[in-house]
Design a protein around this motif. Sequence first.
Motif, mmCIF file in Angstrom:
data_model
loop_
_atom_site.group_PDB
_atom_site.id
_atom_site.type_symbol
_atom_site.label_atom_id
_atom_site.label_comp_id
_atom_site.label_asym_id
_atom_site.label_seq_id
_atom_site.Cartn_x
_atom_site.Cartn_y
_atom_site.Cartn_z
ATOM 1 N N ALA A 80 0.832 -1.202 0.000
ATOM 2 C CA ALA A 80 0.000 0.000 0.000
ATOM 3 C C ALA A 80 0.872 1.260 0.000
ATOM 4 C CB ALA A 80 -0.923 -0.009 1.217
ATOM 5 N N TYR A 81 1.936 1.235 0.796
ATOM 6 C CA TYR A 81 2.849 2.385 0.839
ATOM 7 C C TYR A 81 3.530 2.565 -0.519
ATOM 8 C CZ TYR A 81 6.618 5.460 2.400
ATOM 9 O OH TYR A 81 7.504 6.508 2.539
ATOM 10 N N ALA A 82 3.977 1.457 -1.117
ATOM 11 C CA ALA A 82 4.624 1.517 -2.428
ATOM 12 C C ALA A 82 3.654 2.052 -3.480
ATOM 13 C CB ALA A 82 5.125 0.129 -2.820
ATOM 14 N N ALA A 83 2.392 1.625 -3.408
ATOM 15 C CA ALA A 83 1.384 2.095 -4.365
ATOM 16 C C ALA A 83 1.157 3.597 -4.219
ATOM 17 C CB ALA A 83 0.076 1.335 -4.163
ATOM 18 N N LEU A 84 1.131 4.081 -2.972
ATOM 19 C CA LEU A 84 0.966 5.519 -2.742
ATOM 20 C C LEU A 84 2.139 6.292 -3.331
ATOM 21 C CD1 LEU A 84 -0.329 8.002 -1.394
ATOM 22 C CD2 LEU A 84 0.929 7.415 0.697
ATOM 23 N N ARG A 85 3.350 5.792 -3.086
ATOM 24 C CA ARG A 85 4.523 6.492 -3.608
ATOM 25 C C ARG A 85 4.523 6.516 -5.136
ATOM 26 N NH1 ARG A 85 9.466 6.513 -5.643
ATOM 27 N NH2 ARG A 85 11.007 7.894 -4.659
ATOM 28 N N LEU A 98 1.957 9.059 -6.385
ATOM 29 C CA LEU A 98 2.469 10.426 -6.262
ATOM 30 C C LEU A 98 3.512 10.716 -7.329
ATOM 31 C CD1 LEU A 98 2.834 10.679 -2.366
ATOM 32 C CD2 LEU A 98 1.158 11.863 -3.794
ATOM 33 N N LEU A 99 4.336 9.713 -7.630
ATOM 34 C CA LEU A 99 5.366 9.881 -8.657
ATOM 35 C C LEU A 99 4.740 10.140 -10.025
ATOM 36 C CD1 LEU A 99 8.467 9.751 -9.077
ATOM 37 C CD2 LEU A 99 8.175 7.335 -9.670
ATOM 38 N N ILE A 100 3.622 9.484 -10.291
ATOM 39 C CA ILE A 100 2.932 9.649 -11.587
ATOM 40 C C ILE A 100 2.161 10.961 -11.635
ATOM 41 C CG2 ILE A 100 1.111 8.701 -13.071
ATOM 42 C CD1 ILE A 100 1.920 5.914 -12.035
ATOM 43 N N VAL A 101 1.460 11.274 -10.534
ATOM 44 C CA VAL A 101 0.590 12.449 -10.518
ATOM 45 C C VAL A 101 1.386 13.741 -10.399
ATOM 46 C CG1 VAL A 101 -1.261 13.631 -9.253
ATOM 47 C CG2 VAL A 101 -1.354 11.147 -9.589
ATOM 48 N N TYR A 102 2.333 13.783 -9.426
ATOM 49 C CA TYR A 102 3.116 15.008 -9.216
ATOM 50 C C TYR A 102 4.438 14.638 -8.556
ATOM 51 C CZ TYR A 102 4.246 19.831 -7.997
ATOM 52 O OH TYR A 102 4.860 21.058 -7.888
ATOM 53 N N GLY A 160 16.609 3.507 -9.481
ATOM 54 C CA GLY A 160 15.755 4.543 -8.915
ATOM 55 C C GLY A 160 14.738 5.063 -9.899
ATOM 56 N N ASP A 161 15.007 4.898 -11.193
ATOM 57 C CA ASP A 161 14.053 5.335 -12.212
ATOM 58 C C ASP A 161 12.954 4.311 -12.436
ATOM 59 O OD1 ASP A 161 15.524 7.654 -12.613
ATOM 60 O OD2 ASP A 161 16.818 6.697 -14.099
ATOM 61 N N ALA A 162 13.130 3.119 -11.845
ATOM 62 C CA ALA A 162 12.118 2.073 -12.009
ATOM 63 C C ALA A 162 11.351 1.896 -10.698
ATOM 64 C CB ALA A 162 12.787 0.774 -12.452
ATOM 65 N N TRP A 163 11.422 0.688 -10.100
ATOM 66 C CA TRP A 163 10.634 0.389 -8.912
ATOM 67 C C TRP A 163 11.502 0.125 -7.687
ATOM 68 C CZ3 TRP A 163 5.216 0.153 -8.793
ATOM 69 C CH2 TRP A 163 4.588 0.331 -10.033
ATOM 70 N N MET A 164 12.721 0.633 -7.687
ATOM 71 C CA MET A 164 13.654 0.348 -6.605
ATOM 72 C C MET A 164 13.107 0.792 -5.243
ATOM 73 S SD MET A 164 17.517 1.807 -6.080
ATOM 74 C CE MET A 164 18.332 1.704 -4.495
ATOM 75 N N TYR A 165 12.618 2.019 -5.159
ATOM 76 C CA TYR A 165 12.168 2.539 -3.864
ATOM 77 C C TYR A 165 10.872 1.888 -3.409
ATOM 78 C CZ TYR A 165 15.746 6.037 -4.692
ATOM 79 O OH TYR A 165 16.955 6.650 -4.933
ATOM 80 N N GLU A 166 9.995 1.559 -4.342
ATOM 81 C CA GLU A 166 8.767 0.856 -3.980
ATOM 82 C C GLU A 166 9.075 -0.543 -3.473
ATOM 83 O OE1 GLU A 166 7.726 4.157 -6.650
ATOM 84 O OE2 GLU A 166 9.227 2.592 -6.698
#
Length: 386
Positions: free
Chosen positions: A190-195, A198-202, A268-274
């Motif tokens: 859920a946290y990864a989805a939120l991040r 946010l990355l997509i929206v703003y 970091g440009d992909a899904w590393m942080y998620e």
Amino acid sequence: MSNVPAQREYFLDSIRAWLMLLGIPFHISLIYSSHIWHVNSAESSWWLTLFNDFIHAFRMQVFFVISGYFSYMLFLRYPLKKWWKVRVERVGIPMLTAIPLLTLPQFMMLQYVKGKTETWHTLSLYEKYNTLVWELTSHLWFLLVLTILTTAGLWLFSLLRRRQEQQQGVLLARLTLSKLTLIFFLLGIAYAALRRTLLIVYAPVLSDGLFNFVVMQTLFYIPFFILGALAFINPRLKELFTTPSPWCLAGAIVGFVAYLLNQRYGSGDAWMYETESVITMVFGLWMVNVVFSFGHRLLNFQSARVTYFVNASLFIYLVHHPLTLFFGAYITPQISSNTLGFFTGLVFVVGCALVLYEIHLRIPLLRFLFSGKPQTKQDKSAVTAR
């Protein structure tokens, strides 16, 4: 109230102090790791990078569980408004004290070391504001998050107490480590989805320092904070964490390997942080069992020396960061060996921090500002007796 245990939780006090003090080797090893920081050695060290990654992957999750545990214990001891006042003073006053006395001088030193003083005027007003938020909050971010969690606790803890009363003291009686693992795995997703949303929206909002500390860090650590409160409420849940679990130990090993692989091969440009948020959410839970069970076995005793470091841990943590950056900027370049530099840094930072701690103990105003506790006659006599 009767829910407050008569016997002090010595092992939790010790673990909390050790986790705080681990910030020292964590930041010193960061100088010699392959991670980019404010100051870095000429060449990185693989074992110090590994050591740094291990501490970073679990330390704060376990810390917030303990904070939630003690916060709920005090919640039962004081009236609601007094509880909030006491807790916010304990974390808010040291944070506000450290900004002008520690992180502001630290920021000015780094501007000089990095040669950025000449370009400061070229930054926009927002860039200056955002830079100051990141740099002045610095290693104090957990105090800000604790202040927010304490405020949220006014509602959350009241809700937990009502639920406990309604269920006649059997709140979450059927909870197991397996179920907790699934819950924290889903929370990580859920946290990864939120991040990602946010990355997509703003995307720029994720670079905003205030938003990162107030929203993202708070959302990540609030499950651990609540878990600590639940461990206080439910003795069976606490027993799950203080009883060694081979599955949690094995899971923690696998989780750390997954964390390392994501660090090495993720982008970091992909899904590393998620991916990291999911891994560290579950890894942190398993490490609660590992740390609590070992701590309960090895640290559940009273000792004057341990008590000294328990009392000193917050002050030492607050002052260690500028001391570490000073060491990294001016002393690290003079030491060719990374390993020698790391251990020299430990001696330098810990030694200076202890001297400063003893000095501040003898100045009542500083004692108050760095602890948030009113100084009593008993406190003064205790200092005299040292």
